[in-house]
Write a protein that holds these residues in place. Structure first.
Motif, PDB file in Angstrom:
ATOM      1  N   PRO A  26       0.823  -1.220   0.000  1.00 54.97           N
ATOM      2  CA  PRO A  26       0.000   0.000   0.000  1.00 54.97           C
ATOM      3  C   PRO A  26       0.855   1.269   0.000  1.00 54.97           C
ATOM      4  O   PRO A  26       0.505   2.261  -0.650  1.00 54.97           O
ATOM      5  CB  PRO A  26      -0.826  -0.116   1.288  1.00 54.97           C
ATOM      6  CG  PRO A  26      -0.849  -1.566   1.599  1.00 54.97           C
ATOM      7  CD  PRO A  26       0.485  -2.087   1.147  1.00 54.97           C
ATOM      8  N   ASN A  27       1.971   1.225   0.722  1.00 52.98           N
ATOM      9  CA  ASN A  27       2.907   2.358   0.748  1.00 52.98           C
ATOM     10  C   ASN A  27       3.426   2.604  -0.670  1.00 52.98           C
ATOM     11  O   ASN A  27       3.479   3.749  -1.154  1.00 52.98           O
ATOM     12  CB  ASN A  27       4.062   2.041   1.703  1.00 52.98           C
ATOM     13  CG  ASN A  27       5.008   3.211   1.894  1.00 52.98           C
ATOM     14  OD1 ASN A  27       5.247   4.022   0.996  1.00 52.98           O
ATOM     15  ND2 ASN A  27       5.587   3.302   3.086  1.00 52.98           N
ATOM     16  N   TYR A  29       2.005   1.814  -3.598  1.00 50.82           N
ATOM     17  CA  TYR A  29       0.984   2.367  -4.491  1.00 50.82           C
ATOM     18  C   TYR A  29       0.673   3.822  -4.161  1.00 50.82           C
ATOM     19  O   TYR A  29       0.411   4.624  -5.073  1.00 50.82           O
ATOM     20  CB  TYR A  29      -0.284   1.511  -4.443  1.00 50.82           C
ATOM     21  CG  TYR A  29      -0.183   0.265  -5.292  1.00 50.82           C
ATOM     22  CD1 TYR A  29      -0.082   0.352  -6.673  1.00 50.82           C
ATOM     23  CD2 TYR A  29      -0.178  -1.008  -4.715  1.00 50.82           C
ATOM     24  CE1 TYR A  29       0.020  -0.783  -7.461  1.00 50.82           C
ATOM     25  CE2 TYR A  29      -0.082  -2.147  -5.495  1.00 50.82           C
ATOM     26  CZ  TYR A  29       0.023  -2.031  -6.872  1.00 50.82           C
ATOM     27  OH  TYR A  29       0.132  -3.148  -7.655  1.00 50.82           O
ATOM     28  N   ARG A  30       0.705   4.188  -2.892  1.00 46.76           N
ATOM     29  CA  ARG A  30       0.505   5.604  -2.539  1.00 46.76           C
ATOM     30  C   ARG A  30       1.583   6.463  -3.174  1.00 46.76           C
ATOM     31  O   ARG A  30       1.308   7.534  -3.730  1.00 46.76           O
ATOM     32  CB  ARG A  30       0.510   5.776  -1.020  1.00 46.76           C
ATOM     33  CG  ARG A  30      -0.760   5.311  -0.324  1.00 46.76           C
ATOM     34  CD  ARG A  30      -0.820   5.818   1.104  1.00 46.76           C
ATOM     35  NE  ARG A  30       0.278   5.318   1.924  1.00 46.76           N
ATOM     36  CZ  ARG A  30       0.236   4.193   2.616  1.00 46.76           C
ATOM     37  NH1 ARG A  30      -0.847   3.426   2.589  1.00 46.76           N
ATOM     38  NH2 ARG A  30       1.267   3.824   3.354  1.00 46.76           N
ATOM     39  N   ARG A  31       2.819   6.018  -3.083  1.00 53.10           N
ATOM     40  CA  ARG A  31       3.940   6.754  -3.676  1.00 53.10           C
ATOM     41  C   ARG A  31       3.821   6.803  -5.199  1.00 53.10           C
ATOM     42  O   ARG A  31       4.029   7.852  -5.827  1.00 53.10           O
ATOM     43  CB  ARG A  31       5.263   6.090  -3.287  1.00 53.10           C
ATOM     44  CG  ARG A  31       5.628   6.207  -1.803  1.00 53.10           C
ATOM     45  CD  ARG A  31       6.852   5.361  -1.485  1.00 53.10           C
ATOM     46  NE  ARG A  31       7.275   5.526  -0.105  1.00 53.10           N
ATOM     47  CZ  ARG A  31       8.079   6.485   0.317  1.00 53.10           C
ATOM     48  NH1 ARG A  31       8.580   7.355  -0.563  1.00 53.10           N
ATOM     49  NH2 ARG A  31       8.412   6.586   1.587  1.00 53.10           N
ATOM     50  N   ALA A  34       0.941   9.084  -6.332  1.00 55.07           N
ATOM     51  CA  ALA A  34       1.220  10.485  -6.019  1.00 55.07           C
ATOM     52  C   ALA A  34       2.155  11.079  -7.061  1.00 55.07           C
ATOM     53  O   ALA A  34       2.005  12.232  -7.480  1.00 55.07           O
ATOM     54  CB  ALA A  34       1.831  10.613  -4.619  1.00 55.07           C
ATOM     55  N   GLN A  49      -7.674  -1.168  -6.429  1.00 56.33           N
ATOM     56  CA  GLN A  49      -6.905  -0.401  -5.464  1.00 56.33           C
ATOM     57  C   GLN A  49      -7.727  -0.168  -4.205  1.00 56.33           C
ATOM     58  O   GLN A  49      -7.235  -0.278  -3.087  1.00 56.33           O
ATOM     59  CB  GLN A  49      -6.471   0.943  -6.064  1.00 56.33           C
ATOM     60  CG  GLN A  49      -5.402   0.843  -7.128  1.00 56.33           C
ATOM     61  CD  GLN A  49      -4.107   0.266  -6.604  1.00 56.33           C
ATOM     62  OE1 GLN A  49      -3.672   0.602  -5.507  1.00 56.33           O
ATOM     63  NE2 GLN A  49      -3.486  -0.596  -7.382  1.00 56.33           N
ATOM     64  N   SER A  50      -9.000   0.132  -4.389  1.00 56.86           N
ATOM     65  CA  SER A  50      -9.871   0.437  -3.249  1.00 56.86           C
ATOM     66  C   SER A  50     -10.110  -0.782  -2.367  1.00 56.86           C
ATOM     67  O   SER A  50     -10.109  -0.687  -1.141  1.00 56.86           O
ATOM     68  CB  SER A  50     -11.215   0.994  -3.741  1.00 56.86           C
ATOM     69  OG  SER A  50     -11.023   2.197  -4.446  1.00 56.86           O
ATOM     70  N   GLN A  55      -3.005  -4.822  -4.229  1.00 52.20           N
ATOM     71  CA  GLN A  55      -1.902  -4.865  -3.276  1.00 52.20           C
ATOM     72  C   GLN A  55      -1.587  -6.309  -2.880  1.00 52.20           C
ATOM     73  O   GLN A  55      -0.418  -6.709  -2.790  1.00 52.20           O
ATOM     74  CB  GLN A  55      -2.241  -4.041  -2.021  1.00 52.20           C
ATOM     75  CG  GLN A  55      -2.260  -2.543  -2.257  1.00 52.20           C
ATOM     76  CD  GLN A  55      -3.647  -2.036  -2.600  1.00 52.20           C
ATOM     77  OE1 GLN A  55      -4.413  -2.711  -3.285  1.00 52.20           O
ATOM     78  NE2 GLN A  55      -3.974  -0.846  -2.140  1.00 52.20           N
TER      79      GLN A  55
END
Length: 389
Positions: A26-27, A29-31, A34, A49-50, A55
């Motif tokens: 998850p970290n 995919y956030r990066r 962004a 993703q939701s 993940q």
């Protein structure tokens, strides 16, 4: 091949990394999103993703690949890599994107493992990543080169939209331009890309359900997922005459060779077996075929008419049907291989919900079908990659 320098470090850290992949992915995919929000537009599934499935799939593939390298450092897990590569090419993944993924993935690893990571550990896991990435890049180049054209997305016109069962629709499409068409193989899928009401492009993979050898049309059948994003648009908004973007055909779970075949499917998982049955009829093959299907009731079976007609057209083909709602003449409840007369030396193709496929695989092995002859297809992210393939 995993180096002798890296192997002991991967052996030592695999349990720790595996236990923390639930936080690392998850970290990552956030990066990634962004820095590259455009990747959500027509590449990554917003729904997956939701709900966390993407993940889990990424974590499973990393852990599964590393585990395979530890067990057999001189080999690459070809079946796992092939399955991923076919999904990647159906979405148009490119070589340069692996560097983007590497940067953000290893930033996430460094953050989540800051308490234990060393330069040597980071280097070892970097080797694992690039072994996997470079192997995928090589396979994907070959898959792209095999196609009759060099395009990722092509316009196809919807010429028929037919109800299939109680909650599925069969789409028949013809080419909307003169792009060369790749002949598909029974069991393969195409990615379908549509614009959502908010303007975001999203794509999903759907198995071709008939006439895979045609260059003049594509046929796929979709079940409406009321909690999804793409199937409701296809069912509700796409009309006959509209153009839809399709990828070339991909998928490594295909009907090849000769010999007896067992198809074991549940629900909309019948679509790849339906295309295989149609191909056998078209080719005039009279193999020994056993079709096993599980459904809620007869009315819900999306490709009932097509499949039963094709089974009747193949000498030696048999059907066994399980229905949740008791119906005279059919099995009631969950599918079971117990007591069935399975063809000798058969290849088995399984498709449906993941628990169903795992149960069928276990039962097939107990019944004497070698694991190497059991093939499965997963709709969406492959959450089986970390387990038995």
């Amino acid at each position: 091949m995993l180096s002798e320098k890296s192997r002991p470090l991967i052996v030592a850290t695999l349990p720790l990394v595996g236990s923390r992949l639930g936080a690392i992915t998850p970290n990552f995919y956030r990066r990634l999103f962004a820095a590259h929000p455009e990747l959500l537009n027509g590449l990554f599934s917003r729904a997956n993703q939701s709900n966390g499935e993407q993940q889990k799939a990424l974590a499973g593939s990393i852990a599964g690949f590393a585990t395979a390298l530890v067990a057999h450092p001189e080999l690459l897990p070809e079946q796992m890599l092939s399955r991923i590569a076919h999904k990647h090419t159906s979405l148009g993944i490119t070589e340069d994107q692996y560097q983007v993924v590497y940067r953000h993935l290893f930033d996430a690893i460094a953050e989540e493992l800051a308490d234990v990571i060393t330069a040597e550990i980071a280097e070892a896991w970097s080797e694992v990543y690039w072994l996997m990435a470079n192997a995928l890049i090589k396979i994907e180049k070959g898959l792209y080169a095999f196609q009759a054209n060099d395009k990722i997305w092509m316009p196809w016109t919807v010429v028929e939209k037919n109800q299939a069962g109680t909650d599925s629709i069969t789409f028949v499409l013809e080419p909307a331009d003169d792009t060369a068409v790749t002949i598909a193989r029974p069991g393969q899928f195409v990615s379908v890309r549509v614009a959502l009401p908010d303007g975001l492009l999203q794509c999903r993979q759907y198995s071709l359900s008939a006439d895979v050898e045609s260059i003049s049309r594509r046929i796929f059948t979709t079940k409406r997922d009321d909690g999804g994003e793409v199937s409701p648009v296809l069912h509700r908004d796409v009309k006959v005459g509209d153009a839809v973007e399709l990828s070339n055909p991909y998928g490594d779970v295909t009907l090849d060779g000769a010999g007896p075949v067992v198809f074991a499917t549940a629900g909309i998982g019948c679509t790849p077996s339906a295309s295989a049955l149609r191909a056998l009829v078209t080719a005039g093959e009279d193999r020994e075929v056993l079709v096993l299907h599980a459904e809620k009731n007869l009315e819900a079976w999306a490709l009932r008419d097509q499949m039963t007609a094709d089974i009747e057209s193949i000498d030696g083909a048999r059907l066994q049907l399980w229905l949740e709602e008791p119906t005279a003449g059919f099995h009631t409840g969950f599918m079971s291989l117990e007591g069935l007369d399975l063809p000798t030396d058969a290849s088995m193709y399984v498709c449906g919900p993941l628990p169903f496929m795992k149960a069928m695989r276990n039962q097939a092995i107990e019944a004497g079908i070698p694991s190497t002859k059991i093939h499965y297809e997963v709709f969406g992210p492959d959450l089986w990659l970390a387990g038995t393939n």
